[in-house]
Write a protein that holds these residues in place. Structure first.
Motif, mmCIF file in Angstrom:
data_model
loop_
_atom_site.group_PDB
_atom_site.id
_atom_site.type_symbol
_atom_site.label_atom_id
_atom_site.label_comp_id
_atom_site.label_asym_id
_atom_site.label_seq_id
_atom_site.Cartn_x
_atom_site.Cartn_y
_atom_site.Cartn_z
ATOM 1 N N SER A 196 1.854 10.559 6.062
ATOM 2 C CA SER A 196 2.315 9.367 5.351
ATOM 3 C C SER A 196 2.745 9.778 3.949
ATOM 4 O O SER A 196 2.613 10.941 3.561
ATOM 5 N N ASP A 197 3.218 8.812 3.182
ATOM 6 C CA ASP A 197 3.578 9.076 1.786
ATOM 7 C C ASP A 197 2.334 9.246 0.918
ATOM 8 O O ASP A 197 2.415 9.764 -0.181
ATOM 9 N N GLY A 198 1.199 8.791 1.399
ATOM 10 C CA GLY A 198 -0.066 8.940 0.683
ATOM 11 C C GLY A 198 -0.926 9.982 1.372
ATOM 12 O O GLY A 198 -0.427 10.874 2.057
ATOM 13 N N TRP A 199 -2.228 9.860 1.224
ATOM 14 C CA TRP A 199 -3.138 10.777 1.907
ATOM 15 C C TRP A 199 -3.638 10.135 3.204
ATOM 16 O O TRP A 199 -3.602 8.927 3.366
ATOM 17 N N THR A 200 -4.070 10.974 4.114
ATOM 18 C CA THR A 200 -4.599 10.511 5.401
ATOM 19 C C THR A 200 -5.924 11.216 5.654
ATOM 20 O O THR A 200 -6.012 12.440 5.517
ATOM 21 N N ARG A 201 -6.940 10.447 5.991
ATOM 22 C CA ARG A 201 -8.273 10.997 6.249
ATOM 23 C C ARG A 201 -8.755 10.557 7.628
ATOM 24 O O ARG A 201 -8.426 9.478 8.103
ATOM 25 N N LEU A 202 -9.557 11.417 8.224
ATOM 26 C CA LEU A 202 -10.125 11.148 9.534
ATOM 27 C C LEU A 202 -11.641 11.232 9.412
ATOM 28 O O LEU A 202 -12.166 12.222 8.910
ATOM 29 N N ILE A 203 -12.333 10.180 9.838
ATOM 30 C CA ILE A 203 -13.793 10.174 9.832
ATOM 31 C C ILE A 203 -14.249 10.152 11.283
ATOM 32 O O ILE A 203 -13.841 9.295 12.060
ATOM 33 N N ILE A 204 -15.090 11.115 11.622
ATOM 34 C CA ILE A 204 -15.614 11.222 12.988
ATOM 35 C C ILE A 204 -17.056 10.755 12.983
ATOM 36 O O ILE A 204 -17.879 11.266 12.242
ATOM 37 N N GLU A 205 -17.341 9.778 13.801
ATOM 38 C CA GLU A 205 -18.678 9.204 13.898
ATOM 39 C C GLU A 205 -19.367 9.788 15.121
ATOM 40 O O GLU A 205 -18.729 10.006 16.140
ATOM 41 N N LEU A 210 0.843 -1.194 0.000
ATOM 42 C CA LEU A 210 0.000 0.000 0.000
ATOM 43 C C LEU A 210 0.882 1.249 0.000
ATOM 44 O O LEU A 210 1.984 1.241 0.556
ATOM 45 N N SER A 211 0.374 2.319 -0.565
ATOM 46 C CA SER A 211 1.162 3.536 -0.768
ATOM 47 C C SER A 211 1.148 4.498 0.412
ATOM 48 O O SER A 211 1.742 5.570 0.336
ATOM 49 N N GLY A 212 0.476 4.147 1.487
ATOM 50 C CA GLY A 212 0.402 5.051 2.636
ATOM 51 C C GLY A 212 -0.921 5.778 2.742
ATOM 52 O O GLY A 212 -1.098 6.622 3.621
ATOM 53 N N ASN A 213 -1.877 5.477 1.869
ATOM 54 C CA ASN A 213 -3.210 6.065 1.989
ATOM 55 C C ASN A 213 -3.908 5.438 3.189
ATOM 56 O O ASN A 213 -3.960 4.213 3.308
ATOM 57 N N ARG A 214 -4.422 6.320 4.071
ATOM 58 C CA ARG A 214 -5.007 5.840 5.327
ATOM 59 C C ARG A 214 -6.311 6.544 5.647
ATOM 60 O O ARG A 214 -6.434 7.756 5.488
ATOM 61 N N ILE A 215 -7.261 5.769 6.123
ATOM 62 C CA ILE A 215 -8.502 6.318 6.663
ATOM 63 C C ILE A 215 -8.590 5.868 8.116
ATOM 64 O O ILE A 215 -8.498 4.677 8.409
ATOM 65 N N PHE A 216 -8.770 6.828 9.017
ATOM 66 C CA PHE A 216 -8.991 6.534 10.425
ATOM 67 C C PHE A 216 -10.452 6.852 10.732
ATOM 68 O O PHE A 216 -10.861 8.005 10.661
ATOM 69 N N HIS A 217 -11.223 5.826 11.013
ATOM 70 C CA HIS A 217 -12.644 5.990 11.310
ATOM 71 C C HIS A 217 -12.825 5.874 12.822
ATOM 72 O O HIS A 217 -12.536 4.830 13.400
#
Length: 170
Positions: free
Chosen positions: A140-149, A110-117
């Motif tokens: 990271s080397d990719g994108w990082t996203r944060l999802i807040i529930e 994986l390229s470092g793309n991350r989703i934190f839910h």
């Protein structure tokens, strides 16, 4: 379509993840909307739980929710689902989460793309966001996203405070 990534679900052993998130991700996969290379890391308090035990839970949750093909769900879980216990959420615990994510990214190319839910109680948002930032998982080397529930603050002031914290790290 979603790019290949790791989806880390905090609160992965909870009701929201079992009834909605994990079955939805499986359904996305069946419909070709979940990249084949992507994986899911469930994160929960139980440090003694294994990948296999968590896969069994996820398999049952998807089976109960969607009633789909038993073997197909089992194969998907064995391929896509992993687990990391975080205990009380100390810095050491988050350092182990970071090591596990880096290891899984390397293994699955994986390229470092991350989703934190964050499927966790609202009072846990702040320490979790801070800890992700402190151990460097916000970059990271990719994108990082944060999802807040769930609710984003209790009122305008607390929503603004949460927003400021998020922008500090993400």
């Amino acid at each position: 379509m979603l790019e290949p990534c790791i989806i880390a679900i905090f609160g992965a052993t909870g009701d929201l993840a079992h009834r909605m998130l994990l079955p939805a991700l499986y359904q996305m996969s069946i419909e070709g909307q979940f990249p084949e290379q992507s994986i899911i890391l469930g994160i929960g308090r139980n440090k003694g739980k294994s990948d296999a035990a968590f896969r069994d839970e996820v398999h049952l949750a998807i089976q109960q929710s969607l009633g789909s093909d038993f073997e197909k769900i089992a194969d998907w879980c064995n391929e896509k689902i992993f687990y990391q216990g975080i205990g009380k959420g100390t810095r050491e615990d988050f350092t182990k989460v970071r090591a596990r994510i880096l290891s899984l990214e390397k293994k699955h190319k994986l390229s470092g793309n991350r989703i934190f839910h964050l499927a966790i109680p609202p009072q846990s948002f702040e320490p979790t966001i801070k800890s992700l930032g402190v151990v460097g998982l916000n970059k990271s080397d990719g994108w990082t996203r944060l999802i807040i529930e769930k609710p984003f603050g209790r009122d305008l002031k607390t929503a603004q405070e949460l927003n400021t914290l998020i922008y500090k790290f993400f």
